[in-house]
Design a protein around this motif. Sequence first.
Motif, PDB file in Angstrom:
ATOM      1  N   ALA A  12      11.773  22.556   2.482  1.00 30.29           N
ATOM      2  CA  ALA A  12      11.019  23.664   2.743  1.00 30.29           C
ATOM      3  C   ALA A  12       9.495  23.096   3.079  1.00 30.29           C
ATOM      4  O   ALA A  12       9.289  22.111   2.158  1.00 30.29           O
ATOM      5  CB  ALA A  12      10.804  24.562   1.353  1.00 30.29           C
ATOM      6  N   LEU A  13       8.768  23.782   3.799  1.00 31.31           N
ATOM      7  CA  LEU A  13       7.527  23.564   3.961  1.00 31.31           C
ATOM      8  C   LEU A  13       6.426  24.674   3.409  1.00 31.31           C
ATOM      9  O   LEU A  13       6.596  25.912   3.716  1.00 31.31           O
ATOM     10  CB  LEU A  13       6.917  23.367   5.508  1.00 31.31           C
ATOM     11  N   ALA A  14       5.736  24.272   2.473  1.00 28.54           N
ATOM     12  CA  ALA A  14       4.570  25.104   1.786  1.00 28.54           C
ATOM     13  C   ALA A  14       3.492  25.152   2.616  1.00 28.54           C
ATOM     14  O   ALA A  14       2.870  24.282   2.863  1.00 28.54           O
ATOM     15  CB  ALA A  14       4.265  24.800   0.282  1.00 28.54           C
ATOM     16  N   ALA A  15       2.739  26.355   2.770  1.00 31.64           N
ATOM     17  CA  ALA A  15       1.470  26.494   3.595  1.00 31.64           C
ATOM     18  C   ALA A  15       0.799  27.658   2.969  1.00 31.64           C
ATOM     19  O   ALA A  15       1.338  28.546   2.416  1.00 31.64           O
ATOM     20  CB  ALA A  15       1.982  26.636   5.180  1.00 31.64           C
ATOM     21  N   ILE A  16      -0.633  27.333   3.042  1.00 28.62           N
ATOM     22  CA  ILE A  16      -1.641  28.283   2.642  1.00 28.62           C
ATOM     23  C   ILE A  16      -2.408  28.395   3.758  1.00 28.62           C
ATOM     24  O   ILE A  16      -2.134  29.691   4.553  1.00 28.62           O
ATOM     25  CB  ILE A  16      -2.474  27.695   1.538  1.00 28.62           C
ATOM     26  N   SER A  17      -3.409  27.689   4.235  1.00 30.95           N
ATOM     27  CA  SER A  17      -4.220  27.957   5.280  1.00 30.95           C
ATOM     28  C   SER A  17      -3.590  27.945   6.715  1.00 30.95           C
ATOM     29  O   SER A  17      -3.832  28.608   7.501  1.00 30.95           O
ATOM     30  CB  SER A  17      -5.300  26.894   5.526  1.00 30.95           C
ATOM     31  N   GLY A  18      -2.360  27.188   6.664  1.00 33.94           N
ATOM     32  CA  GLY A  18      -1.671  27.169   8.088  1.00 33.94           C
ATOM     33  C   GLY A  18      -1.219  28.465   8.184  1.00 33.94           C
ATOM     34  O   GLY A  18      -0.701  28.802   9.728  1.00 33.94           O
ATOM     35  N   ILE A  19      -0.953  29.324   7.340  1.00 34.53           N
ATOM     36  CA  ILE A  19      -0.295  30.753   7.367  1.00 34.53           C
ATOM     37  C   ILE A  19      -1.454  31.688   7.509  1.00 34.53           C
ATOM     38  O   ILE A  19      -1.852  32.288   8.472  1.00 34.53           O
ATOM     39  CB  ILE A  19       0.736  31.179   6.660  1.00 34.53           C
ATOM     40  N   PHE A  20      -2.080  31.776   6.248  1.00 31.70           N
ATOM     41  CA  PHE A  20      -3.170  33.052   5.987  1.00 31.70           C
ATOM     42  C   PHE A  20      -4.383  32.548   6.771  1.00 31.70           C
ATOM     43  O   PHE A  20      -5.341  33.316   6.493  1.00 31.70           O
ATOM     44  CB  PHE A  20      -3.147  33.315   4.369  1.00 31.70           C
ATOM     45  N   GLY A  21      -4.679  31.446   7.158  1.00 33.39           N
ATOM     46  CA  GLY A  21      -6.050  31.267   7.836  1.00 33.39           C
ATOM     47  C   GLY A  21      -5.734  31.332   9.163  1.00 33.39           C
ATOM     48  O   GLY A  21      -6.634  31.061   9.919  1.00 33.39           O
ATOM     49  N   ALA A  22      -4.694  31.800   9.771  1.00 32.70           N
ATOM     50  CA  ALA A  22      -4.488  31.959  11.202  1.00 32.70           C
ATOM     51  C   ALA A  22      -4.865  33.466  11.513  1.00 32.70           C
ATOM     52  O   ALA A  22      -4.939  34.161  10.878  1.00 32.70           O
ATOM     53  CB  ALA A  22      -2.894  31.754  11.605  1.00 32.70           C
ATOM     54  N   ASP A  23      -5.472  33.546  12.790  1.00 33.87           N
ATOM     55  CA  ASP A  23      -5.611  34.729  13.428  1.00 33.87           C
ATOM     56  C   ASP A  23      -4.530  35.699  13.440  1.00 33.87           C
ATOM     57  O   ASP A  23      -4.551  36.751  13.060  1.00 33.87           O
ATOM     58  CB  ASP A  23      -6.434  34.860  14.559  1.00 33.87           C
TER      59      ASP A  23
END
Length: 217
Positions: free
Chosen positions: A188-199
């Motif tokens: 699994a890949l955990a992401a914060i900015s990579g998802i919720f920082g996207a337009d």
Amino acid sequence: MTGQKPLVSGLYAITEARLMPEPVFLAQAEAALRGGARILQYRDKGDVVAEAPRRRRQAGALRELCAQYNALFVVNDDPLLAQAIGAPALHVGAEDAPLPALRVQLGRAILIGVSCYGSVRQAQEAAAQGADYVAFGSFFASPSKPQAPVVSVDVLMAARAVIDLPIVAIGGITEANGGVLIAAGADALAAISGIFGADDVEGAARRFTALFGDRKE
């Protein structure tokens, strides 16, 4: 939660209040789920006591949202909140309450994941104590944790060779660098900015999900 525990695999989206103001909090979370997130973690660093009503309201709403999308809902670092809302999963740091104590408090049914940073030894200890998955990172410079030491991708390969648990990779992961981590052994890949920082949160989630190809969830 009863029966077999869910598989920890695919996109693991983690909420961030800075990127998700309350008026759009649930909408952005649902966008990530529509885009294919299989796991959604509620991570909130607000005051546990002073902001307890908001935290419980948000966590409860996310739990229901994840149920609608057949995704695993995880509470970060707050066993009491997880217990209060009946969360199916909890994520803790290696320095938090020992797993045996958490099992006594929360029972066997809840899924528990443990951050092991760059230590395969810590992951082996967590596995021996009954962890359901382990997480390593930060693999790249992380906007959410800028002081976190960067971990070599080799850690994933070393862990994969000796640990028979799902492995989550975290830290500065983007759709451009995530494939390397999957190839090295991350489930699994955990992401914060990579998802919720996207337009476009849903679009970003879809691109992350595509990295896993035809892997069965």
